[in-house]
Write a protein that holds these residues in place. Sequence first.
Motif, PDB file in Angstrom:
ATOM      1  N   VAL A   1       0.863  -1.177   0.000  1.00 55.04           N
ATOM      2  CA  VAL A   1       0.000   0.000   0.000  1.00 55.04           C
ATOM      3  C   VAL A   1       0.899   1.225   0.000  1.00 55.04           C
ATOM      4  N   ASN A   2       0.584   2.196  -0.842  1.00 53.60           N
ATOM      5  CA  ASN A   2       1.314   3.469  -0.817  1.00 53.60           C
ATOM      6  C   ASN A   2       0.385   4.588  -1.261  1.00 53.60           C
ATOM      7  N   ASP A   3       0.927   5.770  -1.527  1.00 50.26           N
ATOM      8  CA  ASP A   3       0.093   6.917  -1.877  1.00 50.26           C
ATOM      9  C   ASP A   3      -0.647   6.719  -3.196  1.00 50.26           C
TER      10      ASP A   3
ATOM     11  N   ASN B   1       6.790   1.415  -0.668  1.00 49.08           N
ATOM     12  CA  ASN B   1       5.803   1.512   0.405  1.00 49.08           C
ATOM     13  C   ASN B   1       6.296   2.309   1.602  1.00 49.08           C
TER      14      ASN B   1
ATOM     15  N   TYR C   1      -1.276   3.462  -4.631  1.00 45.99           N
ATOM     16  CA  TYR C   1      -2.135   2.289  -4.488  1.00 45.99           C
ATOM     17  C   TYR C   1      -2.683   2.249  -3.065  1.00 45.99           C
ATOM     18  N   THR C   2      -3.599   3.177  -2.787  1.00 47.46           N
ATOM     19  CA  THR C   2      -4.090   3.346  -1.414  1.00 47.46           C
ATOM     20  C   THR C   2      -4.884   2.142  -0.926  1.00 47.46           C
ATOM     21  N   ASN C   3      -5.434   1.368  -1.841  1.00 51.03           N
ATOM     22  CA  ASN C   3      -6.174   0.173  -1.448  1.00 51.03           C
ATOM     23  C   ASN C   3      -5.325  -1.088  -1.552  1.00 51.03           C
TER      24      ASN C   3
END
Length: 774
Positions: free
Chosen positions: A531-533, A607, A535-537
């Motif tokens: 998860v990162n900025d 991440n 790919y928030t989901n």
Amino acid sequence: MNFSEIHRLAPRHFARCAFFISLTLFAGAAHAIQSGDIASERATFIGTEPLYFEANHGQADATAKFIARGPDCSVFLNPAEAILVLRKSAGADSSSDPIGEIGETKSGSRTVRMILAGANSDAAMSGAETISGKANYLIGNDPTEWRAGIPLFAKVRANEIYPGIDVIYHADQSARLEYDFVVKPGASAKRISLRIDGADDVRVDASGDLILKIGGAEVRQRKPVIYQEINGSRREIRGRYQIVNENKGARNSRSTTVGFRIGDYDSALPLIIDPTLSFSTFFGGTRADRGWAIALDSSGNIYIAGETVSKNKFPVTPGAVQRKFAGGIAGFGDAFVAKFDAVSNQLVYVTYLGGKTDDGAFALAVDAAGNAFITGFTDSRNFPIVPANGALRSKVVGVRNNSFRLAPTDAFVAQLDPTGSSLVFSTLLGGTRRDAGYGIAVDASGVYVTGLTESTNFIPVPNGFQPFSGGRQDAFVAKIIGGTNYAYCTYLGGTNMEQAKSIAVDSAGNAYVTGWTSSTNFPIVNPITLVNDVYTNGITLDHLNLQTRPTGRPDAFISKISADGMSLLYSTYLGGSNDDRGTSIALDSAANAYVTGFTLSKVFPTNVVTLPQSKTGNFVSHVFVAKVDSNDNLIYSTQFGGRRLDRGLGIAADAAGLAYVTGFTREKNFFATNAFTDLRSKKVIKAGSRSKDVFLAVLSADGTSFVGTNSLLLGGRLSDHATGIAVDPAGTTAYIVGTTISPDFPKTNSVQSRLDREKNGKTPDAFVSKILFP
């Protein structure tokens, strides 16, 4: 930072014990400590046994309060004095030699005193970190003379030897005795001075190093490099040794006082001591030489491997497995293996390894006994095979590939004994097309090898989770036993192209592999989810190029293979929409896996907060680092670099979970605004350069920051690149191997001080560098 080294001038004289001194000064918080050390040749002050301190309960005639013993030396400690007794004869009873007069003792030993001049000799002295065992001396038949239950300690501390300054004695990871000064806020480090009694000579050389001569040994303490961080900027602090007083009387009465001249600094802030280049050398002959791999044994001896086209002036040692260059056709070379002594840094052995056409070593591993295991490639039909009739494969076969005009090659795996004088085994792995070994690891049960194969008949008997070739070029993973049997051998790949570059093995025998793939059907098992900025989901890395319709560009991969080779425990892509390639993998003591490589992808799957890098979003390639824990969870994935070409090519990890990454950069602002140490030549520092420089980046355990004082650039005015790295478990020393064409590549204590004149800065030499950290 000052770290000392020993140069063996007369190896048989006091051959198993030497005296090292290193001093690092800190002002600031009381826990800001760094070390000096007293150590033995090959790190054998206590050998490989734990070093401990005995409280003196009368078991020694000496008046010392604490004692540390080695096979051929003893150290007696009082608050303001360390007394070293060195014996000529190996195996002497370390309790039998009383501390005698300065110089020669009755047994022919040498006694040297290091006295903290002006220190408080009545300072409180105590043991710290109690060891569970006890020492017992039941000598003679008079029980009143026996001493039992003597406590043992890992450290000894003397408080307030000078106002605001303590000294601590302890051991490093190699069982070497060290002493640390703790300089508290407001205290003056300038008060520390040493009176050295009993050395044959004490001097400060032209470079500012402090040199002691004791019998046949020369002890060198590096000139300090000191600075402070003030409001985010680096301020250099001048500091050097100075001979304060010298009495050159008769041999047994020589005495020298050494002081420390330190420039003005803010006593409320810590002084920071840079990493020190303690050993760095060219390595090669008159033609092209390349260093590809580096490893350490349990004693800290350094091993390197690579390939050479030099048949002249290459420093092959007497008794080597192969003393003569075998490559008979212009441009074709041999593999080579070299071993350097842990203490003197001198060559122990160097050998060619190859046949009459082309051979090269790409990877190296060393076992606990000092056997070196090498893999690479060969197309020589007379490559040395041992045993001649029992090897897995004894001859390169096949026909030239007409499409690419490439000759068939085989991977090879070989084991050299600790002296470099015999092949324990040597075998080929391969089929009828191109095959090469790029990674190797070893444990007590066997040797693990990985690389590439174009041969559909690479595996003689199917035994592994993927028994058949997947496409044009696959990775392979094999475990072999004794050079004559497979534990398993398997392909790893899809229908396009793969190449495995590095392998590591954990204590359970599971193998970890990294490399790159351009196959959409590369075998994926339990892939990484992050998860990162962006790919928030969350996103799962189970698609090539992060897309259902991939671009066909290669992605890095990480795969973990079960101990029996019959299953994948996890296997995942790691990359963005452009080229991404894994180059090196390493494990720490907790079986966390660390992977590095390089990425051309503008959106690489990270991440954590991306490490400092060039302010523009445009770049050619960046370094990436990923860490996966023993439960197959992603701890971090990050990338960093400048605007130009940066590549991560080697990685190692220490017991604290720090990652040590090396490779090359064309960006002089590679570390952006972060602090780093510049070990490049003076010409490069002054003028700047766009040629390749070596970098060493040390990442925190969570991957969110550089350990700035330990990160560095290294190189000369032309191109230099590192390809391999090793680090001691405690993270005090890093070892780098690579290739340079820079005549001014930094050297110190070198075995080869310059590029051969015939090369003229155009043809490469291998290099080896040893870097000591604060």
